[in-house]
Design a protein around this motif. Structure first.
Motif, PDB file in Angstrom:
ATOM      1  N   UNK A   8      -4.801   6.346   7.404  1.00 12.71           N
ATOM      2  CA  UNK A   8      -4.870   5.742   8.837  1.00 12.71           C
ATOM      3  C   UNK A   8      -5.727   4.811   8.875  1.00 12.71           C
ATOM      4  N   UNK A   9      -6.955   4.744   8.159  1.00 11.71           N
ATOM      5  CA  UNK A   9      -7.883   3.810   7.944  1.00 11.71           C
ATOM      6  C   UNK A   9      -7.223   2.645   7.134  1.00 11.71           C
ATOM      7  N   UNK A  10      -6.589   3.031   6.265  1.00 14.57           N
ATOM      8  CA  UNK A  10      -6.188   2.025   5.057  1.00 14.57           C
ATOM      9  C   UNK A  10      -4.942   1.114   5.908  1.00 14.57           C
ATOM     10  N   UNK A  11      -4.203   1.929   6.731  1.00 17.22           N
ATOM     11  CA  UNK A  11      -3.145   1.253   7.236  1.00 17.22           C
ATOM     12  C   UNK A  11      -3.540   0.464   8.531  1.00 17.22           C
ATOM     13  N   UNK A  12      -4.642   0.985   9.266  1.00 15.58           N
ATOM     14  CA  UNK A  12      -5.168   0.073  10.262  1.00 15.58           C
ATOM     15  C   UNK A  12      -5.765  -1.067   9.723  1.00 15.58           C
ATOM     16  N   UNK A  13      -6.704  -1.016   8.660  1.00 13.66           N
ATOM     17  CA  UNK A  13      -7.144  -2.108   7.987  1.00 13.66           C
ATOM     18  C   UNK A  13      -6.086  -3.245   7.609  1.00 13.66           C
ATOM     19  N   UNK A  14      -4.936  -2.701   7.025  1.00 13.37           N
ATOM     20  CA  UNK A  14      -3.741  -3.545   6.714  1.00 13.37           C
ATOM     21  C   UNK A  14      -3.324  -4.398   8.019  1.00 13.37           C
ATOM     22  N   UNK A  15      -2.675  -3.589   8.811  1.00 10.49           N
ATOM     23  CA  UNK A  15      -1.901  -4.023  10.143  1.00 10.49           C
ATOM     24  C   UNK A  15      -3.031  -5.030  10.951  1.00 10.49           C
ATOM     25  N   UNK A  16      -4.103  -4.769  10.854  1.00 10.81           N
ATOM     26  CA  UNK A  16      -5.280  -5.627  11.602  1.00 10.81           C
ATOM     27  C   UNK A  16      -5.446  -6.690  10.646  1.00 10.81           C
ATOM     28  N   UNK A  17      -5.090  -6.877   9.483  1.00 12.93           N
ATOM     29  CA  UNK A  17      -5.321  -7.720   8.509  1.00 12.93           C
ATOM     30  C   UNK A  17      -6.884  -7.786   8.342  1.00 12.93           C
ATOM     31  N   UNK A  18      -7.647  -6.755   8.265  1.00 12.52           N
ATOM     32  CA  UNK A  18      -9.045  -6.579   7.997  1.00 12.52           C
ATOM     33  C   UNK A  18      -9.295  -6.786   6.630  1.00 12.52           C
ATOM     34  N   UNK A  19      -8.803  -5.815   5.899  1.00 12.96           N
ATOM     35  CA  UNK A  19      -9.009  -5.889   4.296  1.00 12.96           C
ATOM     36  C   UNK A  19      -9.851  -4.978   3.969  1.00 12.96           C
ATOM     37  N   UNK A  20     -10.617  -4.139   4.577  1.00 13.79           N
ATOM     38  CA  UNK A  20     -11.282  -2.937   4.193  1.00 13.79           C
ATOM     39  C   UNK A  20     -10.478  -1.702   3.418  1.00 13.79           C
ATOM     40  N   UNK A  21     -10.679  -1.328   2.361  1.00 16.81           N
ATOM     41  CA  UNK A  21     -10.170  -0.238   1.752  1.00 16.81           C
ATOM     42  C   UNK A  21     -10.734   0.957   1.299  1.00 16.81           C
ATOM     43  N   UNK A  22     -10.247   2.018   1.318  1.00 20.96           N
ATOM     44  CA  UNK A  22     -10.823   3.318   0.845  1.00 20.96           C
ATOM     45  C   UNK A  22     -10.313   3.656  -0.518  1.00 20.96           C
ATOM     46  N   UNK A  23      -9.299   2.910  -1.033  1.00 17.27           N
ATOM     47  CA  UNK A  23      -8.548   3.113  -2.222  1.00 17.27           C
ATOM     48  C   UNK A  23      -9.433   2.566  -3.600  1.00 17.27           C
ATOM     49  N   UNK A  24      -9.183   3.327  -4.458  1.00 18.53           N
ATOM     50  CA  UNK A  24      -9.935   3.016  -5.779  1.00 18.53           C
ATOM     51  C   UNK A  24      -8.988   3.109  -6.898  1.00 18.53           C
ATOM     52  N   UNK A  25      -9.294   2.528  -8.102  1.00 16.00           N
ATOM     53  CA  UNK A  25      -8.073   2.522  -9.008  1.00 16.00           C
ATOM     54  C   UNK A  25      -7.012   1.493  -8.816  1.00 16.00           C
ATOM     55  N   UNK A  26      -6.887   0.492  -8.270  1.00 17.43           N
ATOM     56  CA  UNK A  26      -6.002  -0.380  -7.855  1.00 17.43           C
ATOM     57  C   UNK A  26      -5.175  -0.907  -9.050  1.00 17.43           C
ATOM     58  N   UNK A  27      -6.114  -1.091  -9.738  1.00 20.62           N
ATOM     59  CA  UNK A  27      -5.326  -1.615 -11.036  1.00 20.62           C
ATOM     60  C   UNK A  27      -4.089  -0.923 -11.933  1.00 20.62           C
TER      61      UNK A  27
END
Length: 467
Positions: free
Chosen positions: A87-106
């Protein structure tokens, strides 16, 4: 139903790149979302009713919340993170905030990376439409200054409003395409260019790498990002007129001129300071400063380097810049430039009244009179912004977070910036280690900041629910 259709994009991404994915992520998620959407449409399609301000407040809040609830499903199925993190990741995405809880994106599944970008792209255009059509109608935070045909909800004007909205979407898509093309010419792969173009123009800041834009060494990429973050911070109604051949309204707009002057001043000041206090060449310093400061002021949140290591002056400057947003009617968050300009005008009049208490002064902005209604709305927004920042800082401190993390976390959430300061949530950090309750507090802050605070607060008043 629209959200379900957009979930097909990451599904096709995995198919094209021949990447294995959890079968529930982009098959069950769109089916569940579509099923609920069809059920809602089926239950309401025979009802005829008009939308008043009360219904629009409710519709606006519930729409953003429901998008986050269903948009979190692919994260839960694919990455197997908790609902809180999803929910945090989605809220950060849809509000265009950009904070993330995901690691290992590469090394993450391309479909998930694409879904994050789609969410930010959708949130960007969603906020433009809301800022142009909804907030002026609801008289939120001084937005009455930007009342236009597109924010008139009468039946006579709605067809014209639809034409304006269509042109805004066309310009948004066109600029996204140009940004992706420029990124690809700068050395990004097609996949990287598509993702970053969506998150740049939406001033969102999600990247396909843990190193964010630091993963790309070509200065052409950095200046492309700077240019399109800047464009994303300008009023899209004026950009529509600009690309239609009428450039004068854009150049003469007080808000645009103020934003560009501020940006230029910050670039020159911090570049000179960085050259004096580091071993960077003039061009390197200008590139780093221009990209990072534009990223913060536009509330994008990309990081080219860990600017918190530049020293105390830089840290203080970036913290203060995180309060400032772009222009009204853009994809950026934060306290819009027009509010600072409006505050300075009101301060100037107040100082004059101290010397000439019987004088009568007329205040105008962009040729429009600043009424007492606009002044009240502006003061109310400013007060609630500061109050919410203080409350969220205290709540995060109660959860064991240090002062810098608590304060900058509150500011970056409400202003929809992305990274904060400090070792935990700074430009080189991540929000994954925060307690779950802190993530819920920040999620609420991101929503309230994106919806201009008062749009959410009014729902908790007794007067709103009384007939």
């Amino acid at each position: 139903m629209t959200l379900a259709a957009l979930m097909c994009i990451p599904f096709l991404t995995n198919v094209i790149l021949d990447t294995p994915s959890h079968r529930m992520a982009f098959t069950a998620s769109p089916l569940i979302t579509l099923g609920v959407g069809l059920a809602l449409w089926r239950s309401c399609r025979t009802e005829l009713f008009g939308l008043r301000s009360r219904e629009i407040f409710l519709l606006t809040n519930l729409s953003w919340i429901m998008v986050c609830v269903f948009g979190a499903l692919p994260f839960i199925f694919e990455t197997e993170i908790s609902f809180t993190d999803a929910f945090f990741e989605t809220m950060s995405g849809i509000t265009t905030t950009g904070s993330t809880v995901l690691v290992g994106l590469d090394n993450m599944n391309p479909g998930i990376l694409m879904w994050r970008s789609v969410l930010q792209w959708l949130g960007g255009i969603g906020f433009i439409v809301m800022a142009v059509a909804v907030l002026p109608f609801l008289k939120v935070g001084g937005m009455r200054l930007f009342q236009s045909e597109s924010s008139d909800w009468s039946e006579k004007v709605m067809p014209r409003s639809g034409v304006i909205a269509k042109r805004i979407v066309q310009v948004y898509i066109g600029l996204t395409f140009l940004c992706g093309w420029a990124y690809h010419l700068g050395g990004m792969t097609i996949f990287e260019a598509i993702n970053h173009s969506m998150t740049t123009l939406s001033t969102g800041g999600y990247s396909t790498s843990d190193a964010s834009m630091g993963n790309f060494a070509n200065p052409a990429v950095h200046w492309t990002g700077t240019l399109f973050m800047l464009l994303g911070s300008l009023p899209f109604v004026l950009l529509v007129r600009f690309f239609s051949g009428s450039a004068e309204p854009l150049w003469k707009d007080c808000q645009v001129r103020g934003f560009l002057k501020l940006l230029l001043f910050v670039w020159l000041t911090m570049t000179m300071w960085l050259i004096w206090n580091s071993e960077y060449s003039a061009f390197e310093a200008l590139t780093l400063v221009a990209f990072n400061t534009t990223s913060v002021i536009s509330t994008t949140g990309f990081a080219l380097t860990d600017y918190s290591l530049w020293g105390g002056f830089a840290g203080a400057s970036f913290f203060l810049l995180s309060f400032i947003g772009g222009c009204s009617g853009s994809t950026s968050g934060g306290v819009k430039i027009f509010r600072f300009q409006l505050g300075l005008k009101l301060l100037d009049v107040q100082l004059k009244l101290m010397s000439h208490p019987r004088a009568c002064f007329s205040i105008q902005y962009n040729g429009q009179p600043i009424t007492s209604e606009i002044t009240r709305s502006f003061v109310g927004f400013t007060f609630f912004f500061l109050m919410l920042t203080g409350i969220m800082t205290l709540l995060l401190s109660l959860m064991g977070l240090d002062f810098i993390t608590s304060l900058t976390g509150a500011v970056t959430a409400i202003a929809n910036v992305g990274p904060g300061l400090g070792d935990i949530i700074g430009p080189a950090g991540n929000f994954s280690s925060l307690p779950d309750m802190a993530k819920w507090v920040l999620s609420i802050g991101m929503l309230m900041g994106r919806l201009e605070i008062i749009t959410v607060l009014v729902m908790f008043t007794k007067a709103y629910w009384q007939r």
